[in-house]
Design an enzyme around this catalytic site. Structure first.
Site: not given
Length: 299
Positions: A58-60
């Site tokens: 997962g990122t931001t």
């Protein structure tokens, strides 16, 4: 969980081991560590080597405070190497009524950690008859991250962002972490994940201390858009599939996910603005000598 792990079953018609019916620690993770340590993510044995490319990441995530509350927003993309593994993953979760947690890093482990954290807070409330303070909740999450250190060293790191409303101080608070569980409190706003560098730059320009909840949500979406603009692992608003960020807002009255229709309208407002001005809204620059100018604030 079987009887062989815990000896003879007692009580409740011999359905549960005695440890489950005996008052003990207010920490659910300590209880699991004593009764079934193999269920904790950090206790699992992995073969040597890096596993970073084997699991979706997962990122931001961004969070910012506003007078009377705090909000957290996350994009919906998960990646596995150069592949988009999911376009609609959820990365922002309520931790309890007055706090939430967003995840960046190995998605599967991060979601598992969030569920364990939710149980940790609920277990404490049932055992102690009261809720943990904001500081206490942040410390409990720090301990869970520290328990994942072995997996983090093999490339399966989890880096959450924690935010909530502190009833004692009457304000929203944000806590960030490193992969070994180190904790720090952030002032006003913060971002984590691969696009955090770009999101934080956007927040620096757009954040004001007097934002209302709606404008704060708009600033969060602008920051996620800027992150997606420069980071391939962060997903922007997907107008064709109707996939938009998740925004969770918390005030003294409790926390809730912003309705999908409201987020969609804000996201479309951001996209419409970018059609006119691709680099986004411009930060205000006050004229020298004007009361309350940016120059005066910088002194």
């Amino acid at each position: 969980m079987t009887e062989s792990h815990h000896g003879p079953a007692q009580g409740l018609g011999a359905r549960l081991p005695a440890a489950y019916l005996t008052p003990g620690s207010s920490s659910f993770s300590d209880f699991v560590a004593a009764q079934a340590p193999d269920l904790l993510p950090g206790r699992r044995a992995l073969p040597a080597g890096s596993a970073a490319d084997l699991a979706p990441h997962g990122t931001t995530i961004v969070a910012l405070t506003f007078p009377g509350g705090v909000l957290m927003a996350g994009d919906r993309r998960a990646t596995m190497g150069n592949i988009i593994s999911s376009r609609d993953i959820e990365k922002v979760f309520p931790a309890d009524e007055l706090s939430c947690v967003g995840i960046a890093g190995t998605a599967g482990l991060a979601v598992e950690m969030v569920r364990l954290f939710q149980l940790e807070l609920e277990h404490y409330e049932k055992i102690e008859g009261t809720t943990l303070s904001m500081q206490g909740k942040a410390n409990r999450l720090s301990a869970l991250i520290r328990g994942n250190l072995g997996l983090a060293m093999q490339g399966l790191a989890v880096v959450p962002l924690f935010a909530g409303f502190d009833l004692d101080s009457g304000e929203g608070r944000i806590f960030s972490y490193d992969v070994v569980g180190g904790r720090g409190e952030e002032n006003g706003f913060h971002a984590v994940g691969s696009g955090s560098l770009f999101a934080r730059g956007s927040l620096k320009k757009l954040y004001r201390t007097d934002l209302d909840a709606r404008t704060a949500a708009l600033v969060a979406l602008q920051a996620l858009y800027d992150a997606a603009d420069d980071d391939s692992a962060t997903g922007g608003p997907d107008l064709t599939r109707r996939i938009f960020p998740i925004v969770h807002v918390i005030t003294a009255d409790g926390g809730s996910r912003l309705p999908e229709a409201e987020v969609n309208a804000l996201a479309e407002e951001v996209v419409a603005g970018r059609l006119r001005q691709p680099n986004g809204p411009l930060a205000r620059v006050e004229q020298p000598g004007t009361p309350g100018t940016a120059q005066e604030d910088a002194r």
